[in-house]
Design a protein around this motif. Structure first.
Motif, short mmCIF file in Angstrom:
data_model
loop_
_atom_site.label_atom_id
_atom_site.label_comp_id
_atom_site.label_asym_id
_atom_site.label_seq_id
_atom_site.Cartn_x
_atom_site.Cartn_y
_atom_site.Cartn_z
N MET A 4 27.60 40.55 24.80
CA MET A 4 26.84 39.32 24.59
C MET A 4 25.54 39.37 25.40
SD MET A 4 28.04 35.35 25.19
CE MET A 4 29.34 35.54 23.96
N LYS A 5 24.44 39.00 24.76
CA LYS A 5 23.14 39.07 25.43
C LYS A 5 23.00 37.95 26.45
CE LYS A 5 20.53 41.13 21.61
NZ LYS A 5 20.16 42.35 22.35
N PRO A 6 22.29 38.23 27.57
CA PRO A 6 22.04 37.17 28.54
C PRO A 6 21.03 36.17 28.00
CG PRO A 6 20.83 39.15 29.13
CD PRO A 6 21.72 39.52 27.97
N TYR A 7 21.05 34.94 28.54
CA TYR A 7 20.05 33.95 28.18
C TYR A 7 18.68 34.38 28.67
CZ TYR A 7 23.97 30.75 27.29
OH TYR A 7 25.10 30.16 26.81
N GLY A 8 17.65 33.86 28.04
CA GLY A 8 16.28 34.12 28.51
C GLY A 8 15.50 35.02 27.58
N LYS A 9 14.46 35.60 28.13
CA LYS A 9 13.55 36.40 27.33
C LYS A 9 14.20 37.67 26.80
CE LYS A 9 9.38 34.85 29.77
NZ LYS A 9 8.19 35.27 30.55
N LEU A 10 13.69 38.15 25.68
CA LEU A 10 14.12 39.44 25.16
C LEU A 10 13.66 40.55 26.10
CD1 LEU A 10 13.21 39.09 21.37
CD2 LEU A 10 15.46 38.81 22.41
N SER A 11 14.32 41.69 26.02
CA SER A 11 13.88 42.85 26.79
C SER A 11 12.53 43.33 26.26
CB SER A 11 14.90 43.98 26.68
OG SER A 11 14.90 44.51 25.35
N GLN A 12 11.82 44.12 27.07
CA GLN A 12 10.54 44.65 26.63
C GLN A 12 10.68 45.49 25.37
OE1 GLN A 12 9.65 45.88 30.95
NE2 GLN A 12 7.67 45.97 29.97
N GLU A 13 11.77 46.26 25.29
CA GLU A 13 11.98 47.11 24.12
C GLU A 13 12.18 46.25 22.87
OE1 GLU A 13 12.72 49.21 27.76
OE2 GLU A 13 13.65 47.38 26.99
N GLU A 14 13.01 45.22 22.98
CA GLU A 14 13.25 44.34 21.83
C GLU A 14 11.99 43.60 21.43
OE1 GLU A 14 17.84 42.87 22.19
OE2 GLU A 14 16.47 42.24 23.78
N LEU A 15 11.25 43.11 22.42
CA LEU A 15 10.04 42.35 22.12
C LEU A 15 8.98 43.25 21.48
CD1 LEU A 15 8.64 39.66 22.23
CD2 LEU A 15 7.94 40.14 24.58
N SER A 16 8.85 44.47 21.99
CA SER A 16 7.88 45.41 21.40
C SER A 16 8.22 45.72 19.95
CB SER A 16 7.84 46.70 22.22
OG SER A 16 7.34 46.46 23.52
N GLU A 17 9.52 45.90 19.68
CA GLU A 17 9.96 46.16 18.31
C GLU A 17 9.66 44.96 17.42
OE1 GLU A 17 13.91 47.96 16.10
OE2 GLU A 17 14.18 46.71 17.88
N LEU A 18 9.92 43.77 17.91
CA LEU A 18 9.67 42.55 17.15
C LEU A 18 8.19 42.39 16.83
CD1 LEU A 18 10.85 39.86 16.05
CD2 LEU A 18 10.33 38.88 18.29
N LEU A 19 7.34 42.61 17.84
CA LEU A 19 5.91 42.47 17.63
C LEU A 19 5.39 43.50 16.63
CD1 LEU A 19 4.62 41.76 21.26
CD2 LEU A 19 5.15 40.13 19.44
N GLY A 20 5.99 44.68 16.66
CA GLY A 20 5.59 45.71 15.71
C GLY A 20 5.85 45.31 14.28
N ILE A 21 6.89 44.52 14.06
CA ILE A 21 7.22 44.05 12.71
C ILE A 21 6.34 42.87 12.31
CG2 ILE A 21 9.04 42.98 11.30
CD1 ILE A 21 11.07 44.49 13.09
N LEU A 22 6.09 41.96 13.23
CA LEU A 22 5.43 40.71 12.91
C LEU A 22 3.92 40.81 12.76
CD1 LEU A 22 7.30 38.19 15.27
CD2 LEU A 22 7.49 38.38 12.79
N THR A 23 3.28 41.65 13.57
CA THR A 23 1.82 41.59 13.66
C THR A 23 1.13 42.45 12.61
OG1 THR A 23 1.86 43.34 15.35
CG2 THR A 23 1.84 41.08 16.12
#
Length: 330
Positions: A1-20
């Motif tokens: 189970m993931k901890p509460y709070g911000k995504l990891s840098q790896e997850e966030l970088s992957e997300l931004l790569g898809i969205l932008t």
């Protein structure tokens, strides 16, 4: 189970790569550590940002305005307009809704901003309101700041004290749990820290000082996360000195009672500023004239690891992500 709070840098970088996607009118889009997007309007820029309030209940409306407005102000731009989305639990009463709306209006009036739209709904699965606010401001094209503007040798200046927001949330939402561990007068003082979480005044003041290179609002993950995010975005390392980080006795007592690290506790109200050394005294003097305490708490370097120098002299290597201390209570 993931901890509460911000995504990891790896997850966030992957997300931004898809969205932008590339858009020449976007001068600054989504990036790790950056507070707000900047869009080219010709001779002006539009600055905008969204933030949710999920970890507070009694103070949610007030926080929803100031937290997002702070992110616009760190660009050196006045926040002027707000769009608010209210996601409410089924148990939310009309009186609670009126209280929430009054908090939003009061906070908006304080910074001279206007609510111009939004959305409300009763949402399944919630036990507390979630408020998502988007703020907008218009500024000069050649005079905005970014988190990534820090430079090698810059000093790190912090305004006010660490963990003001987190201290106020805990003293309010966990008041009964703390009674008996903490003197009631300490808790009442701590609740009032909520009135200090705006950094709009100090950010707009700092924006006028030559030699200021970057500003960042210390939100989730506290001063540790905010300092590291400036360093990460600026491709630098940061050295923080624990003994120089200002901490109020109310925060120290509450964190000690609950086993929390104040430096990792959400800290809206603390503005971090990267400034060239020769301009730091001028910056501090200008802020003090506005009634805002400012303290040099660290420095940025081009090489090496980011470090927290403890009061004992021990040097601890630090890095992102920093887990938000408030979530330990949930």
């Amino acid at each position: 189970m993931k901890p509460y709070g911000k995504l990891s840098q790896e997850e966030l970088s992957e997300l931004l790569g898809i969205l932008t996607r590339r858009d020449p009118s976007v001068l600054l889009g989504p990036a790790i550590g950056e507070d707000a997007a900047i869009v080219d309007l010709g001779d002006k820029v539009l600055v905008t940002h969204s933030d949710p309030i999920t970890g507070a209940s009694e103070l949610a409306g007030w926080l929803s305005v100031h937290v997002v407005a702070n992110d616009i102000a760190t660009r050196g731009v006045k926040p002027s307009w707000l769009v608010t989305t209210l996601l409410l639990p089924q148990t939310f009463s009309r009186e609670q809704l009126k209280k929430l709306a009054s908090q939003i209006r009061s906070a908006a009036d304080e910074i001279d901003a206007t609510v111009i739209g939004g959305h409300t709904e009763i949402t399944p699965g919630l036990d507390r309101p979630i408020i998502i606010t988007t703020a907008f401001g218009v500024g000069e094209k050649e005079k905005f700041f970014t988190t990534s503007g820090g430079r090698d040798g810059d000093l790190l200046v912090a305004t006010k004290d660490a963990a003001l927001e987190g201290t106020s949330i805990i003293a309010t939402d966990f008041h009964d749990k703390l009674l008996g561990k903490i003197d009631k007068s300490i808790l009442e003082n701590a609740k009032n820290f909520i009135h200090e979480i705006s950094v709009v005044k100090e950010a707009l003041t700092a924006a006028q000082v030559h030699g200021v290179h970057a500003m960042h609002d210390a939100t989730e993950g506290g001063i540790l996360a905010a300092a590291l995010e400036i360093a990460y975005a600026s491709r630098l390392s940061v050295v923080l000195y624990e003994e120089k980080i200002p901490l109020r006795r109310e925060t120290a007592q509450i964190c000690r009672a609950l086993g929390l690290d104040a430096l990792g506790l959400i800290s809206s109200g603390t503005l971090l500023i990267a400034v060239q050394p020769e301009s730091a005294p001028i910056l501090i003097e200008r802020l003090q004239k506005e009634g805002v305490k400012a303290t040099i708490i660290g420095e940025f370097k081009k090489n090496g690891h980011s470090l927290l120098v403890k009061k004992t002299g021990e040097k601890i290597e630090i890095g992102l992500p920093i887990a938000e201390e408030l979530w330990k209570l949930f």
